[in-house]
Design an enzyme around this catalytic site. Sequence first.
Site, PDB file in Angstrom:
ATOM      1  N   LYS A 185       0.842  -1.206   0.000  1.00  0.00           N
ATOM      2  CA  LYS A 185       0.000   0.000   0.000  1.00  0.00           C
ATOM      3  C   LYS A 185       0.877   1.256   0.000  1.00  0.00           C
ATOM      4  O   LYS A 185       2.089   1.168   0.232  1.00  0.00           O
ATOM      5  CB  LYS A 185      -0.922  -0.029   1.218  1.00  0.00           C
ATOM      6  N   TYR A 226      18.157  28.776  10.933  1.00  0.00           N
ATOM      7  CA  TYR A 226      16.976  29.471  11.452  1.00  0.00           C
ATOM      8  C   TYR A 226      16.918  29.407  12.972  1.00  0.00           C
ATOM      9  O   TYR A 226      17.205  28.354  13.566  1.00  0.00           O
ATOM     10  CB  TYR A 226      15.701  28.825  10.907  1.00  0.00           C
TER      11      TYR A 226
HETATM   12  C1  LIG Z   1      -0.528  -1.779   6.832  1.00  0.00           C
HETATM   13  C2  LIG Z   1      -1.172  -3.047   7.187  1.00  0.00           C
HETATM   14  C3  LIG Z   1      -0.432  -4.236   7.223  1.00  0.00           C
HETATM   15  C4  LIG Z   1       1.072  -4.240   7.143  1.00  0.00           C
HETATM   16  O1  LIG Z   1       1.554  -3.750   8.370  1.00  0.00           O
HETATM   17  P1  LIG Z   1       3.110  -3.654   8.731  1.00  0.00           P
HETATM   18  O2  LIG Z   1       3.108  -3.220  10.150  1.00  0.00           O
HETATM   19  O3  LIG Z   1       3.657  -2.611   7.808  1.00  0.00           O
HETATM   20  O4  LIG Z   1       3.706  -4.973   8.507  1.00  0.00           O
HETATM   21  C5  LIG Z   1      -1.112  -5.427   7.390  1.00  0.00           C
HETATM   22  N1  LIG Z   1      -2.462  -5.438   7.565  1.00  0.00           N
HETATM   23  C6  LIG Z   1      -3.208  -4.310   7.578  1.00  0.00           C
HETATM   24  C7  LIG Z   1      -4.668  -4.395   7.776  1.00  0.00           C
HETATM   25  C8  LIG Z   1      -2.594  -3.078   7.396  1.00  0.00           C
HETATM   26  O5  LIG Z   1      -3.318  -1.952   7.418  1.00  0.00           O
END
Ligand SMILES: *Cc1c(COP(=O)(O)O)cnc(C)c1O
Length: 345
Positions: free
Chosen positions: A35, A242
Amino acid sequence: MAVATLTIDLNAIADNWRALDAKSAATVETAAVVKADGYGLDAGRVSATLSKAGVKTFFVAVAEEGIAVRKAIGADAVIYVFSGCCAGDAPILKEYNLIPLLNSVEQVNTYLPSGAPFGIQLDSGMNRLGMEPAEFAALKDTITQAAPRLIMSHLACADEPDHPQNVAQLAAFRAMTDGLSTRKSLSATGGTLLGADYHFDLNRPGVGLYGGAPFTQASPALRLSIPVIQTRDVALGETVGYGAKWQATRPSKIATIASGYADGLIRAMGNGPVNLYAGDTPCPLIGRVSMDLITVDVTDLATVPDSLDLLNPIQTIDHLADAAGTIGYEILTSLGARYNRVYKG
Ligand SMILES: *Cc1c(COP(=O)(O)O)cnc(C)c1O
């Protein structure tokens, strides 16, 4: 060139998948979560690499993200969508053969009549996505008769192995799914590392593939080399940047390098400690992070190289995250569009 180079080692990502896959029994499938454009590293390239390494199942957050993944991996691999089927998604799901993880009674009632493949997402205690136990119980017969491909839930505290919510969610997931013949999945990276009780039929790691905690044995997948634009000598007592927040306590040499918070180097990182590396030699990041620039104390270097590394095998996304008061995931997904991206492998 005055833009930084982000080198992404696709072989390390494949190695990390193999290492996570080895954490579970041979009967447990290890999928890949890609994702948010593969955690910011290019979902197409990452998926193509992992598909070659043997990954058969991928997960994205929203239907639109499935398009690039489908194009990268061909027709055979399975792609699940965590957000299920939201308004307007059905044509994309169909055209790219994506499987929604239906997460509400409404989604189930709208999608099941289509006869298209689907999975189910249950809430076992995180209270983010998924059907509540009572909602699922009421629809259980309808759902199982329609043959879901996967029933999943998600752990809220898996990065803290001793957190009591892990066992509580495990028990809740079991109570909802015991006796069902559908394939089951509970664990992301953290749950994969919690052991066999949490594995069911399929694990779905994300961050560990990309070299982030809680998979502390991961191979680092990133190198970020930032060009030095200018060096200057500052006298004892002069300030840099800054807010004049850093003051020289000795005559110093300062390098100004070409990355800043507009490139995802979160401003809070300036609280440190963070180093820039000349080879293996650390040089402290000093002063405030600005939009396009950061400043580095290179006083102790005999010669200043053309570029300094912010990410390397010594200093990973999690070190930067600690300094900035965030998590490696946010560092990864913030890495900027301005970088020259080079893919190895
Ligand atoms: C993002 C996500 C994962 C992967 O999680 P990680 O902690 O990056 O391994 C798996 N299942 C769901 C439902 C998620 O939202």
